[in-house]
Design a protein around this motif. Structure first.
Motif, PDB file in Angstrom:
ATOM      1  N   GLY A 357      10.959  -9.725   3.123  1.00  0.00           N
ATOM      2  CA  GLY A 357       9.654  -9.305   2.619  1.00  0.00           C
ATOM      3  C   GLY A 357       8.482  -9.940   3.334  1.00  0.00           C
ATOM      4  N   ASP A 358       8.683 -11.129   3.910  1.00  0.00           N
ATOM      5  CA  ASP A 358       7.600 -11.808   4.626  1.00  0.00           C
ATOM      6  C   ASP A 358       7.385 -11.272   6.031  1.00  0.00           C
ATOM      7  OD1 ASP A 358       6.845 -13.556   2.639  1.00  0.00           O
ATOM      8  OD2 ASP A 358       8.281 -15.088   3.223  1.00  0.00           O
ATOM      9  N   GLN A 359       8.280 -10.429   6.512  1.00  0.00           N
ATOM     10  CA  GLN A 359       8.160  -9.914   7.871  1.00  0.00           C
ATOM     11  C   GLN A 359       7.103  -8.805   7.934  1.00  0.00           C
ATOM     12  OE1 GLN A 359       9.965 -11.212  10.605  1.00  0.00           O
ATOM     13  NE2 GLN A 359      10.386 -12.763   9.048  1.00  0.00           N
ATOM     14  N   PRO A 360       6.399  -8.683   9.049  1.00  0.00           N
ATOM     15  CA  PRO A 360       5.289  -7.723   9.125  1.00  0.00           C
ATOM     16  C   PRO A 360       5.718  -6.282   9.394  1.00  0.00           C
ATOM     17  CG  PRO A 360       5.405  -8.989  11.151  1.00  0.00           C
ATOM     18  CD  PRO A 360       6.422  -9.595  10.218  1.00  0.00           C
ATOM     19  N   PHE A 361       6.661  -5.778   8.597  1.00  0.00           N
ATOM     20  CA  PHE A 361       7.009  -4.370   8.669  1.00  0.00           C
ATOM     21  C   PHE A 361       5.916  -3.534   8.003  1.00  0.00           C
ATOM     22  CE2 PHE A 361      11.308  -6.307   8.886  1.00  0.00           C
ATOM     23  CZ  PHE A 361      11.755  -5.706  10.056  1.00  0.00           C
ATOM     24  N   LEU A 362       5.981  -2.223   8.210  1.00  0.00           N
ATOM     25  CA  LEU A 362       5.046  -1.304   7.568  1.00  0.00           C
ATOM     26  C   LEU A 362       5.070  -1.510   6.056  1.00  0.00           C
ATOM     27  CD1 LEU A 362       3.237   1.285   7.534  1.00  0.00           C
ATOM     28  CD2 LEU A 362       5.384   2.591   7.360  1.00  0.00           C
ATOM     29  N   LYS A 363       3.887  -1.599   5.454  1.00  0.00           N
ATOM     30  CA  LYS A 363       3.779  -1.754   4.006  1.00  0.00           C
ATOM     31  C   LYS A 363       2.924  -0.626   3.454  1.00  0.00           C
ATOM     32  CE  LYS A 363       4.231  -6.774   4.429  1.00  0.00           C
ATOM     33  NZ  LYS A 363       5.683  -6.775   4.279  1.00  0.00           N
ATOM     34  N   VAL A 364       3.401  -0.013   2.371  1.00  0.00           N
ATOM     35  CA  VAL A 364       2.720   1.148   1.799  1.00  0.00           C
ATOM     36  C   VAL A 364       2.610   1.007   0.284  1.00  0.00           C
ATOM     37  CG1 VAL A 364       3.536   2.674   3.635  1.00  0.00           C
ATOM     38  CG2 VAL A 364       4.866   2.465   1.518  1.00  0.00           C
ATOM     39  N   ASN A 365       1.636   1.731  -0.296  1.00  0.00           N
ATOM     40  CA  ASN A 365       1.503   1.759  -1.748  1.00  0.00           C
ATOM     41  C   ASN A 365       2.288   2.932  -2.331  1.00  0.00           C
ATOM     42  OD1 ASN A 365      -0.049   4.038  -1.286  1.00  0.00           O
ATOM     43  ND2 ASN A 365      -2.003   3.047  -1.760  1.00  0.00           N
ATOM     44  N   ARG A 370      -0.537   3.478   4.026  1.00  0.00           N
ATOM     45  CA  ARG A 370      -0.678   2.145   4.596  1.00  0.00           C
ATOM     46  C   ARG A 370      -2.061   1.610   4.220  1.00  0.00           C
ATOM     47  NH1 ARG A 370      -1.516   0.590  10.867  1.00  0.00           N
ATOM     48  NH2 ARG A 370      -0.951  -1.632  10.764  1.00  0.00           N
ATOM     49  N   VAL A 371      -2.145   0.304   3.852  1.00  0.00           N
ATOM     50  CA  VAL A 371      -3.413  -0.197   3.320  1.00  0.00           C
ATOM     51  C   VAL A 371      -3.900  -1.478   3.991  1.00  0.00           C
ATOM     52  CG1 VAL A 371      -3.090   0.869   1.058  1.00  0.00           C
ATOM     53  CG2 VAL A 371      -2.202  -1.445   1.464  1.00  0.00           C
ATOM     54  N   CYS A 372      -3.163  -2.026   4.966  1.00  0.00           N
ATOM     55  CA  CYS A 372      -3.595  -3.299   5.553  1.00  0.00           C
ATOM     56  C   CYS A 372      -2.898  -3.548   6.879  1.00  0.00           C
ATOM     57  CB  CYS A 372      -3.299  -4.459   4.592  1.00  0.00           C
ATOM     58  SG  CYS A 372      -1.529  -4.770   4.328  1.00  0.00           S
TER      59      CYS A 372
END
Length: 583
Positions: A357-365, A370-372
């Motif tokens: 979870g700490d890795q900078p993979f794509l993050k979405v809501n 994508r938000v950041c």
């Protein structure tokens, strides 16, 4: 990596990764083994509207014993261990009281500057100013300066103290290119290698294999905190367990003269002629208090990694004695608490530890948007998620995740692929979780229905309860930017902008590890607790998470081991001030 299933992740297991090494990696970002804590003292029930209530009238205490000492240390976590050892080494009559049946620990990642083993020079004043920037100036830079200028000497002192036990220090200087996204990274991480007997290693390995929990080795394999307490006792420290601190004793002028502690059905009054050092930790283990004082951080929690018993007693007692707490709440939290798609974040926690979870993979809501910029300090995406529906962001990765993690090259508590750094003897530092351990966590989370796997992005979205059209469009856009090598949307570095194109695809929502609070009692540069007029309260010191004045809103996670290094440095400095060695 080909097609993957749950067994692919699980078959390596902890034992294959090496129980001792795995436990060492985890101990940097995990609590000590749980301790039995004393029951709450009913005579101290809150009587006012404020969260800290009111102190009891000392006349109501049934004092069954009075004990005199020069220095009283309250709490035996990292700060208390260091303070007790430092005071005892100086020949002081020191007593340390701890409410649990056992002591805490000094974590394995120790963030310090300027030790004698350092091979990379860091400007301590540059570190000071960058640290102040993390706090947006809501701190006392003089307090931070003590860490920046004295931490190396403190680490060297500890190294000398425990050398006889076969502990050798190392310096983890790998910070990749010196940046993590737009944030500078400095080489601060230090630790120790230990020489264990075959019997100790076998016992630890058996405990891990039986429980499936790598942290099970921590209570078996001694580390720096255990050795420092041995030295403290050898130097004459009086350590008293199952002796919960209750409240401070003061004279008519407000000077702190000692403290009351509970023992059985009565109380002990400890008179401390030179000073009391509060080292009782933060308030993170009290979920109700965390929600009251820091509701935003409490709402994003998914796994409790707190030290048992850290419920704010020392902070309350300091306020009762005339002190004040930091106004801006600060929780140390890492984005590695994976939760099921339909699970709520916050207490009661429903997540599982999953380091990816700490890795900078794509993050979405939940809209699939994508938000950041994902390359940020570990807690920043959690703060962004607090403004999203259900406080959630999902991480999305594909079957090429191991190669991408190597390319990300994150450091400190988020490092998964093992570091190439070696110590002076050519021994690898051992920094990094390891891929077998990471895969074990992913597999366990898949078994629990938390990490989802699918052959298509649309199918993954449905399993995550995320809008399929939104996620499909986001992944297409993300891959387009990756092909360009330029993040036109959020400025993610090109080296971290890696495509999602190799099925199967994986995803999970991540909340935060609730680690510790950092908004404690305000202190000056000698760790003296300040009153409401910003003046020192005579005879009272606070160190570690019981103290404040250094952090605000966010923990500077890219100063690896900073909280740990700050705690030991401040604890030793407080003793030096009591001894008259610093003014």
């Amino acid at each position: 990596m080909g097609n993957l299933d749950r067994r692919s992740f699980l078959k390596g297991g902890v034992v294959a990764a090496g129980a001792a090494a795995f436990a060492g990696a985890l101990s940097a970002c995990a609590p000590s083994a749980p301790q039995e804590t004393g029951a709450a003292d009913e005579t101290l029930a809150t009587t006012g509207e404020a969260w800290y209530g009111s102190p009891a009238d000392p006349a109501t205490f049934d004092v069954v014993d009075t004990v005199d000492c020069e220095v009283l240390v309250c709490g035996l976590g990292a700060g208390g261990i260091t303070a007790a050892a430092a005071a005892a080494e100086k020949g002081m009559n020191v007593i340390a009281i701890e409410k649990g049946a056992g002591h805490g620990s000094i974590k394995s990642d120790i963030g310090v500057i300027g030790t004698r083993i350092d091979t990379v020079e860091v400007d301590p004043l540059q570190m000071l100013n960058e640290h102040t920037r993390y706090a947006n100036g809501w701190c006392d830079p003089r307090v931070t300066r003590v860490w920046a200028t004295e931490s190396g000497a403190t680490f060297d002192w500890i190294s000398d103290s425990i050398a006889e036990f076969g502990a050798t220090p190392y310096f983890e200087y790998d910070v990749d290119e010196g940046t993590h996204g737009v944030w500078p990274v400095y080489p601060t991480d230090h630790g120790f290698h230990y020489t264990y007997t075959e019997e100790e290693q076998a016992k630890a390995g058996a405990a891990v294999a039986e429980s499936g929990d790598p942290a099970a080795a921590q209570g078996i394999l001694p580390q720096v905190g255990d050795y420092m307490l041995k030295k403290a006792e050898e130097w004459g420290a009086d350590l008293r367990y199952e002796t919960p601190f209750v409240q401070l004793a003061q004279d008519e002028n407000g000077k702190v003269t000692g403290a009351y502690a509970k023992i059985g059905d009565g109380y002990v009054l400890f008179n401390a002629s030179k000073g009391v050092i509060l080292a009782t930790g933060g308030y993170e283990a009290n979920p109700d208090l965390l929600a009251e004082l820091n509701p935003d951080a409490a709402a994003i929690g998914g796994v409790s990694m707190t030290q048992a018993g850290c419920e704010g007693e020392g902070i309350k007692a300091g306020i009762w004695a005339g002190g004040m707490k930091d106004e801006i709440p600060t929780l140390m939290t890492f984005a590695r608490a994976a939760v099921a798609p339909d699970a709520e974040l916050g207490y009661p926690y429903q997540g599982m530890t999953c380091w990816i979870g700490d890795q900078p993979f794509l993050k979405v809501n939940l809209d699939g948007a994508r938000v950041c910029c994902e390359t940020a300090p570990y807690d920043y995406p959690l703060h962004v998620a607090a403004l999203q529906p259900e406080y959630k962001l999902a991480s999305i990765w594909d079957s090429d995740y191991q190669n991408q993690i190597v390319a990300f090259h994150t450091i400190g508590c988020s490092r998964i692929n093992m570091s190439d750094t070696v110590d002076a003897a050519g021994v690898p530092t051992g920094e990094g979780l390891s891929f077998p351990a990471c895969d074990m966590m992913i597999g366990a989370a898949m078994e629990a229905g938390i990490v989802q796997q699918a052959d298509t992005i649309e199918e993954l979205a449905e399993k995550l309860r995320v809008d399929p059209a939104g996620l499909t469009a986001t992944v297409e856009r993300y891959n387009e930017l990756a092909a360009k090598g330029v993040d036109e949307d959020f400025g993610k570095p090109a080296k971290d902008l890696l495509p999602l194109s190799k099925p199967p695809y994986f995803g999970a929502f991540f909340g935060g590890h609730v680690l510790c609070t950092l908004d404690g009692l305000r202190i000056d540069e000698h760790m003296r607790v300040l009153n409401t007029e910003r003046k020192p309260i005579e005879g009272l010191y606070a160190v570690g998470n019981c103290s404040g004045s250094m952090y605000a809103g966010s923990y500077p996670e890219l100063f690896i081991g900073n909280a740990n290094g700050r705690t030991i440095t401040h604890a030793r400095h407080a003793v030096m001030h009591i001894a008259g060695e610093v003014k």
